[in-house]
Design an enzyme around this catalytic site. Structure first.
Site, PDB file in Angstrom:
ATOM      1  N   GLU A 269      25.226  79.746  45.563  1.00  0.00           N
ATOM      2  CA  GLU A 269      24.684  78.833  46.570  1.00  0.00           C
ATOM      3  C   GLU A 269      25.303  77.452  46.371  1.00  0.00           C
ATOM      4  O   GLU A 269      25.518  77.023  45.232  1.00  0.00           O
ATOM      5  CB  GLU A 269      23.156  78.752  46.441  1.00  0.00           C
ATOM      6  CG  GLU A 269      22.494  80.089  46.754  1.00  0.00           C
ATOM      7  CD  GLU A 269      20.969  80.069  46.615  1.00  0.00           C
ATOM      8  OE1 GLU A 269      20.395  78.992  46.366  1.00  0.00           O
ATOM      9  OE2 GLU A 269      20.356  81.137  46.770  1.00  0.00           O
ATOM     10  N   HIS A 292      18.245  78.823  51.486  1.00  0.00           N
ATOM     11  CA  HIS A 292      17.233  78.861  50.422  1.00  0.00           C
ATOM     12  C   HIS A 292      16.067  77.901  50.736  1.00  0.00           C
ATOM     13  O   HIS A 292      15.722  77.037  49.933  1.00  0.00           O
ATOM     14  CB  HIS A 292      17.865  78.513  49.057  1.00  0.00           C
ATOM     15  CG  HIS A 292      17.056  79.030  47.890  1.00  0.00           C
ATOM     16  ND1 HIS A 292      17.614  79.432  46.719  1.00  0.00           N
ATOM     17  CD2 HIS A 292      15.714  79.205  47.737  1.00  0.00           C
ATOM     18  CE1 HIS A 292      16.671  79.827  45.890  1.00  0.00           C
ATOM     19  NE2 HIS A 292      15.506  79.703  46.486  1.00  0.00           N
TER      20      HIS A 292
HETATM   21  P1  NAI Z   1       5.437  87.019  41.282  1.00  0.00           P
HETATM   22  O1  NAI Z   1       5.769  86.894  39.852  1.00  0.00           O
HETATM   23  O2  NAI Z   1       4.091  86.653  41.765  1.00  0.00           O
HETATM   24  O3  NAI Z   1       5.726  88.535  41.758  1.00  0.00           O
HETATM   25  C1  NAI Z   1       6.841  89.267  41.383  1.00  0.00           C
HETATM   26  C2  NAI Z   1       6.431  90.731  41.360  1.00  0.00           C
HETATM   27  O4  NAI Z   1       7.602  91.507  41.116  1.00  0.00           O
HETATM   28  C3  NAI Z   1       5.445  91.060  40.240  1.00  0.00           C
HETATM   29  O5  NAI Z   1       4.349  91.767  40.777  1.00  0.00           O
HETATM   30  C4  NAI Z   1       6.255  91.916  39.283  1.00  0.00           C
HETATM   31  O6  NAI Z   1       5.484  92.889  38.601  1.00  0.00           O
HETATM   32  C5  NAI Z   1       7.254  92.558  40.223  1.00  0.00           C
HETATM   33  N1  NAI Z   1       8.454  93.046  39.570  1.00  0.00           N
HETATM   34  C6  NAI Z   1       9.156  92.466  38.570  1.00  0.00           C
HETATM   35  N2  NAI Z   1      10.235  93.203  38.261  1.00  0.00           N
HETATM   36  C7  NAI Z   1      10.220  94.273  39.085  1.00  0.00           C
HETATM   37  C8  NAI Z   1      11.055  95.389  39.244  1.00  0.00           C
HETATM   38  N3  NAI Z   1      12.152  95.571  38.473  1.00  0.00           N
HETATM   39  N4  NAI Z   1      10.752  96.300  40.184  1.00  0.00           N
HETATM   40  C9  NAI Z   1       9.633  96.144  40.952  1.00  0.00           C
HETATM   41  N5  NAI Z   1       8.787  95.099  40.842  1.00  0.00           N
HETATM   42  C10 NAI Z   1       9.089  94.172  39.922  1.00  0.00           C
HETATM   43  O7  NAI Z   1       6.559  86.189  42.050  1.00  0.00           O
HETATM   44  P2  NAI Z   1       6.485  85.602  43.525  1.00  0.00           P
HETATM   45  O8  NAI Z   1       5.931  84.241  43.489  1.00  0.00           O
HETATM   46  O9  NAI Z   1       5.894  86.593  44.435  1.00  0.00           O
HETATM   47  O10 NAI Z   1       8.055  85.426  43.836  1.00  0.00           O
HETATM   48  C11 NAI Z   1       8.876  86.540  44.112  1.00  0.00           C
HETATM   49  C12 NAI Z   1      10.332  86.093  44.250  1.00  0.00           C
HETATM   50  O11 NAI Z   1      10.464  85.125  45.280  1.00  0.00           O
HETATM   51  C13 NAI Z   1      10.927  85.469  42.995  1.00  0.00           C
HETATM   52  O12 NAI Z   1      12.251  85.959  42.834  1.00  0.00           O
HETATM   53  C14 NAI Z   1      11.026  84.019  43.336  1.00  0.00           C
HETATM   54  O13 NAI Z   1      12.060  83.415  42.631  1.00  0.00           O
HETATM   55  C15 NAI Z   1      11.321  84.088  44.818  1.00  0.00           C
HETATM   56  N6  NAI Z   1      11.000  82.855  45.546  1.00  0.00           N
HETATM   57  C16 NAI Z   1      11.875  82.446  46.526  1.00  0.00           C
HETATM   58  C17 NAI Z   1      11.629  81.292  47.237  1.00  0.00           C
HETATM   59  C18 NAI Z   1      12.549  80.859  48.318  1.00  0.00           C
HETATM   60  O14 NAI Z   1      12.595  79.679  48.632  1.00  0.00           O
HETATM   61  N7  NAI Z   1      13.273  81.766  48.933  1.00  0.00           N
HETATM   62  C19 NAI Z   1      10.469  80.445  46.933  1.00  0.00           C
HETATM   63  C20 NAI Z   1       9.565  81.021  45.951  1.00  0.00           C
HETATM   64  C21 NAI Z   1       9.860  82.167  45.270  1.00  0.00           C
END
Ligand code: NAI
Length: 410
Positions: A269, A292
């Site tokens: 990015e 992003h």
């Molecule tokens: P979170 O930690 O609440 O949820 C992530 C989930 O993924 C958890 O339930 C975890 O058990 C699961 N997980 C982890 N590894 C896994 C795998 N190998 N296979 C299946 N499930 C798996 O995180 P949240 O807040 O929901 O964020 C999710 C993603 O969104 C993160 O990558 C974060 O960096 C990204 N994000 C992107 C933003 C953007 O601006 N586009 C802003 C905020 C977050």
């Protein structure tokens, strides 16, 4: 010990990079008025100067706390990153100096989920392509490959904060939701957990990724996984760039196996808005590309300001470190007005607690309550004691080998 504790008027709070004004408001409402606001990002020299007499520092993502000499920041008590990530901070360095770092990891959950829901609707209607053509003066009026969301199946990978929030929105739109998570997660609404990624992929119309960037999730969706998706399905990635193999996505789009995609994150990015954005996906009208900004809304900024300021104030007021990213986590009760709270941050070595206890008993000071938590090589012990004033005890505590910091609250 009253005179040894720092009053709120004396605690210097510095908020950099135009942190949302709600943070300042929260500090002021709590009685802090030595607040300094900067809208810019300081260079290394300016930052070091700021750090020399700041007690509480609030930054966003551009201030680099990695190159700083934290050892000379004796007054620095806590750092708040008013954003999601903490990559810009030397977390271990802060920890070893007894400085907890707080962030707001989930403040933009709703913002991401809303954007993804909107993208799902647009993709199912073929809007990205129709919009691109209209911008070029072409009239592409057709109902072909244009579908409602109702009755379609959304596959969510990662049923955490964002994945589960998206589930609620999608079900409200009449979609069926199936999800896969490595951790057992209870279904919300009528959603259904699926045992593996490979089992999930053939059953869905839209795949949306909401997993963190880990070794397991790097290149999680490549040619093999895309082939398992039904022909004509869609892919949304608003999680992290390395989760999808871009060349394989390009291939699936060229072959029209996938009918479209929406990406908010990319393996590489641009570092700033001034740098160019390059991707082999630029040529596809049926791909939504966003810089992003999944979590970039005013509402998320307000949530972040409130969450991080609240954590910093709690730490300053009563020593609680709940959800600190680099520090032993302790959630403390309000300090009783008759007591003094002594907070001792130390290297986590055998024998320190014994010496701390001895420092009090040798002064005939009674410990009314004691809380302890350790995290790796740092320990954090909090004692509420029945004594009014003692410089001797502070000197004794500071004299214990392995002591990093002593702080007093009254
Ligand atoms: P979170 O930690 O609440 O949820 C992530 C989930 O993924 C958890 O339930 C975890 O058990 C699961 N997980 C982890 N590894 C896994 C795998 N190998 N296979 C299946 N499930 C798996 O995180 P949240 O807040 O929901 O964020 C999710 C993603 O969104 C993160 O990558 C974060 O960096 C990204 N994000 C992107 C933003 C953007 O601006 N586009 C802003 C905020 C977050």
């Amino acid at each position: 010990m009253t005179k040894l504790s720092l009053s709120k008027e004396k605690i210097k709070v510095v908020l950099l990079e135009g942190v949302h004004p709600d943070a300042e408001t929260l500090f002021r409402q709590d009685g802090y008025n030595n607040i300094h606001i900067y809208h810019s990002t300081p260079d290394d020299h300016e930052l070091q100067e700021i750090l020399s007499d700041t007690h509480i520092l609030g930054i966003r993502s551009r201030t680099q706390l990695k190159g700083c000499n934290l050892a000379v920041c004796e007054k620095l008590m806590a750092v708040g990153t008013f954003c999601i990530g903490t990559n810009q901070v030397d977390l271990e360095g802060c920890k070893s100096q007894g400085i907890p770092v707080f962030n707001a990891p989930f403040s933009n959950t709703r913002s991401v989920a809303e954007l993804v829901m909107a993208e799902i609707i647009l993709l199912l209607r073929g809007i990205p392509e129709k919009n691109a053509k209209a911008h070029r003066g072409q009239w592409f009026k057709s109902a072909l490959n244009s579908n409602e969301t109702r009755g379609k199946t959304l596959g969510i990978v990662g049923f955490g904060h964002i994945g589960s929030q998206l589930c609620i929105l999608a079900e409200a739109m009449g979609m069926k939701v199936k999800y896969f998570d490595i951790v057992n997660k209870l279904p919300l609404g009528n959603s259904e957990a699926v045992a593996s990624l490979n089992e999930l992929l053939p059953q869905i119309d839209v795949l949306s990724l909401h997993v963190p960037d880990t070794e397991l999730t790097q290149n999680m969706i490549g040619a093999k996984e895309m082939a398992l998706l039904p022909k004509g399905s869609f892919l949304v990635n608003a999680a992290r760039g390395h989760i999808v193999v871009i060349e394989d996505l390009v291939d699936a789009l060229i072959k029209e196996h996938l009918h479209g995609a929406a990406l908010d994150v990319f393996p590489i990015e641009p570092a700033s808005n001034e740098d160019p954005f390059e991707s082999p996906l630029l040529e596809f009208d049926n791909v939504i590309l966003t810089p992003h900004i999944g979590g970039s809304t005013q509402e998320a900024q307000v949530n972040i300001a409130n969450e991080v300021a609240d954590k910093l104030i709690k730490y300053s007021n009563n020593g609680s470190t709940s959800s600190a990213v680099n520090f032993p986590e302790v959630s403390l009760p309000t300090l009783h007005s008759d007591l003094t709270r002594v907070m001792h941050i130390h290297q986590n070595k055998p024998g320190i607690l014994e010496r701390i206890n001895h420092a009090f008993s040798s002064q005939s000071i009674n410990i009314a309550a004691m809380y302890l938590q350790t995290s790796g090589d740092v320990g954090y012990v909090i004692m509420d004691v029945n004594c009014e004033s003692s410089e001797t005890i502070v000197q004794k505590l500071n004299g214990i080998e392995g002591t990093i910091r002593v702080r007093i609250l009254h």
